[in-house]
Design a protein around this motif. Structure first.
Motif, PDB file in Angstrom:
ATOM      1  N   PRO A  69       0.804  -1.224   0.000  1.00 28.32           N
ATOM      2  CA  PRO A  69       0.000   0.000   0.000  1.00 28.32           C
ATOM      3  C   PRO A  69       0.839   1.277   0.000  1.00 28.32           C
ATOM      4  O   PRO A  69       0.373   2.315  -0.466  1.00 28.32           O
ATOM      5  CB  PRO A  69      -0.831  -0.119   1.274  1.00 28.32           C
ATOM      6  CG  PRO A  69      -0.927  -1.586   1.519  1.00 28.32           C
ATOM      7  CD  PRO A  69       0.381  -2.148   1.070  1.00 28.32           C
ATOM      8  N   LEU A  98      -3.799   3.644   1.941  1.00 24.68           N
ATOM      9  CA  LEU A  98      -4.950   3.452   1.047  1.00 24.68           C
ATOM     10  C   LEU A  98      -5.960   4.594   1.175  1.00 24.68           C
ATOM     11  O   LEU A  98      -6.507   5.072   0.161  1.00 24.68           O
ATOM     12  CB  LEU A  98      -5.617   2.112   1.364  1.00 24.68           C
ATOM     13  CG  LEU A  98      -4.813   0.857   0.989  1.00 24.68           C
ATOM     14  CD1 LEU A  98      -5.486  -0.388   1.536  1.00 24.68           C
ATOM     15  CD2 LEU A  98      -4.670   0.748  -0.521  1.00 24.68           C
ATOM     16  N   TRP A 101      -4.686   7.679  -0.518  1.00 27.57           N
ATOM     17  CA  TRP A 101      -4.876   7.555  -1.972  1.00 27.57           C
ATOM     18  C   TRP A 101      -6.328   7.855  -2.358  1.00 27.57           C
ATOM     19  O   TRP A 101      -6.584   8.550  -3.343  1.00 27.57           O
ATOM     20  CB  TRP A 101      -4.481   6.141  -2.401  1.00 27.57           C
ATOM     21  CG  TRP A 101      -4.798   5.832  -3.825  1.00 27.57           C
ATOM     22  CD1 TRP A 101      -4.043   6.124  -4.922  1.00 27.57           C
ATOM     23  CD2 TRP A 101      -5.973   5.172  -4.315  1.00 27.57           C
ATOM     24  NE1 TRP A 101      -4.659   5.697  -6.063  1.00 27.57           N
ATOM     25  CE2 TRP A 101      -5.851   5.112  -5.720  1.00 27.57           C
ATOM     26  CE3 TRP A 101      -7.095   4.640  -3.718  1.00 27.57           C
ATOM     27  CZ2 TRP A 101      -6.822   4.521  -6.519  1.00 27.57           C
ATOM     28  CZ3 TRP A 101      -8.074   4.057  -4.505  1.00 27.57           C
ATOM     29  CH2 TRP A 101      -7.929   3.998  -5.891  1.00 27.57           C
ATOM     30  N   LEU A 108     -12.080   3.523  -3.264  1.00 23.35           N
ATOM     31  CA  LEU A 108     -11.677   2.364  -2.485  1.00 23.35           C
ATOM     32  C   LEU A 108     -12.919   1.586  -2.074  1.00 23.35           C
ATOM     33  O   LEU A 108     -13.803   2.134  -1.410  1.00 23.35           O
ATOM     34  CB  LEU A 108     -10.889   2.803  -1.243  1.00 23.35           C
ATOM     35  CG  LEU A 108     -10.378   1.692  -0.320  1.00 23.35           C
ATOM     36  CD1 LEU A 108      -9.361   0.815  -1.032  1.00 23.35           C
ATOM     37  CD2 LEU A 108      -9.767   2.296   0.949  1.00 23.35           C
ATOM     38  N   ASP A 270      -6.976  -6.055  -4.670  1.00 25.77           N
ATOM     39  CA  ASP A 270      -5.829  -6.050  -3.766  1.00 25.77           C
ATOM     40  C   ASP A 270      -5.478  -7.494  -3.401  1.00 25.77           C
ATOM     41  O   ASP A 270      -6.166  -8.132  -2.616  1.00 25.77           O
ATOM     42  CB  ASP A 270      -6.162  -5.242  -2.504  1.00 25.77           C
ATOM     43  CG  ASP A 270      -5.072  -5.369  -1.451  1.00 25.77           C
ATOM     44  OD1 ASP A 270      -3.896  -5.448  -1.829  1.00 25.77           O
ATOM     45  OD2 ASP A 270      -5.405  -5.413  -0.246  1.00 25.77           O
TER      46      ASP A 270
END
Length: 436
Positions: A69, A98, A101, A108, A270
């Motif tokens: 990550p 994460l 981001w 996400l 992921d």
């Protein structure tokens, strides 16, 4: 000897064959443990390989993210990253990468699932708590799933989803601080905080209130949280995305609409938190070695041999306990003491003392054997021996008298001393053992 060696060799061969047969049975692909990970490489019931292939068939650019990550934080945000029921723990630092981001404009999708201890422990709280969400067990009120998002609801009428978890707004459970009225003139003081509030993880300031997109009678199943310039989409239960339920009813259509986004068409699964590298192999040398030991017949044979070695070592090992007392110093032989005393007396020319020691020693031993009182004088002791009818008593009395008479002389030659000592020893032996 040859027969015994042959038997031992045969037994060793049979044991080796038994170990190999057991390893083959336990290592057979038909008996291997089911893979419970929700990874896009898994074709079993709880896997997500069918979802990966479905997105490819729908023309959605799909990929697998195997980088840590920390490197994702600076990657392009025009895509959706799906964290699907991670079987490896998501640390707070990884969750922060994460979420940072996502705050830059990424999307996400976080999917939770019930843990199956000890085989698998799933924990997405580091990702959901900063977004103001958490999951709770469903009460089982019903399986009636309603899609509240208008774009998703089109042509979605039959959803087969029996969720075991539901989403919960963490901020809705936090009660406001109550100000307790104070007497006139005294400042107002707030009441004691709720213990649940003090231990709750604070919601990230970049998170907006959650918006429910799919719900059931138990509660929200899918929710969206605006997070900075991006968003976080939470799915309560990974059952909807699994291979075994994806083809039921309109499940596939609903899942594609949840994961795909017009502004972020690409979808990346992921796989880092399922323990994979870029080549699809379990990450880490130790993990791969452990997997070979557990899931291959050679590894299981090694485990059986190692277990047998441990059992043998446990039986042959030294038992630990209280420390042993220190050993007493060894006693020297009585002959050594006599020899040392003899050399000492010889060097001192103490012939009289030698005769006194020999006479008193013989009297002490023979008197106890004859039943005489220990306090008798030497003369009375000789008289009683002389009157005794026991074999050798008179000879012993004569030898004692000779030794006493010689001890009274000013000096005794060594030859004479040796003769008297030999006679006294022979007389004592005849008295005690009858001349044997």
């Amino acid at each position: 000897m040859r027969t015994r060696s042959s038997v031992e060799g045969l037994l060793a061969l049979l044991l080796a064959l038994a170990v190999l047969a057991t390893a083959v049975v336990f290592g057979s692909s038909k008996n291997r443990d089911a893979d419970l990970r929700a990874t896009s490489w898994n074709d079993e019931r709880r896997g997500a390989h069918a979802l990966y292939l479905l997105l490819e068939d729908c023309g959605v650019p799909v990929a697998r993210e195997t980088a840590p990550p920390a490197s994702i934080a600076d990657s392009p945000t025009a895509r959706t990253i799906v964290v699907l029921a991670p079987s490896w723990a998501v640390s707070k630092a990884e969750a922060r990468s994460l979420l940072d981001w996502a705050a830059k404009g990424g999307r996400l999708v976080v999917v939770d699932a019930p843990s199956t201890p000890p085989a698998q422990m799933i924990d997405v709280d580091p990702l959901l708590h900063p977004a103001g969400l958490e999951t709770k067990n469903a009460s089982g009120k019903g399986d009636d799933v309603k899609v509240l998002d208008g774009e998703w609801a089109a042509d979605v009428a039959d959803v087969h989803w029996s969720p075991r978890l539901v989403l919960h707004d963490r901020n809705a459970a936090v009660a406001p601080v109550v100000v307790t009225p104070a007497p006139p003139g005294a400042p107002a003081t707030p009441s004691a905080p709720n213990p649940a509030e003090s231990t709750a993880t604070p919601t990230d300031e970049r998170a907006s209130p959650p918006e429910t997109l799919v719900e059931s009678a138990d509660g929200p199943l899918v929710a969206r949280v605006r997070f900075g310039a991006g968003e976080v989409v939470a799915i309560a239960d990974a059952q909807l995305l699994a291979n075994e339920t994806l083809g039921r009813g309109d499940n596939a259509l609903l899942v594609v609409r949840i994961l795909s986004d017009p502004a972020r068409s690409a979808v990346a699964f992921d796989e880092f938190h399922h323990g994979y590298t870029a080549t699809g192999v379990r990450a880490g040398f130790v993990e791969r070695l452990a997997g070979m030991v557990v899931h291959t017949w050679v590894g299981r044979a090694f485990l059986l041999v190692a277990l047998a070695g441990l059992v043998f070592a446990g039986g042959a090992a030294v038992r630990l306990g209280a420390p042993l007392p220190e050993a007493a110093p060894p006693r020297r032989a009585l002959r050594e003491h006599a020899d040392a005393l003899g050399r000492l007396l010889e060097g001192a020319h103490a012939s009289r003392e030698v005769l006194e020691i020999l006479g008193s020693g013989a009297g002490r031993v023979c008197g106890a054997r004859a039943g005489f009182a220990p306090g008798l004088s030497p003369a009375e002791f000789r008289n009683r021996l002389d009157r005794s009818l026991a074999p050798g008593a008179r000879e012993l009395a004569a030898a004692l008298a000779d030794a006493e008479a010689s001890s009274l002389k000013p000096s005794v030659k060594d030859v004479e001393l040796a003769r008297i000592a030999a006679n006294l020893a022979a007389a004592k032996r005849r008295f005690l053992h009858g001349g044997v």
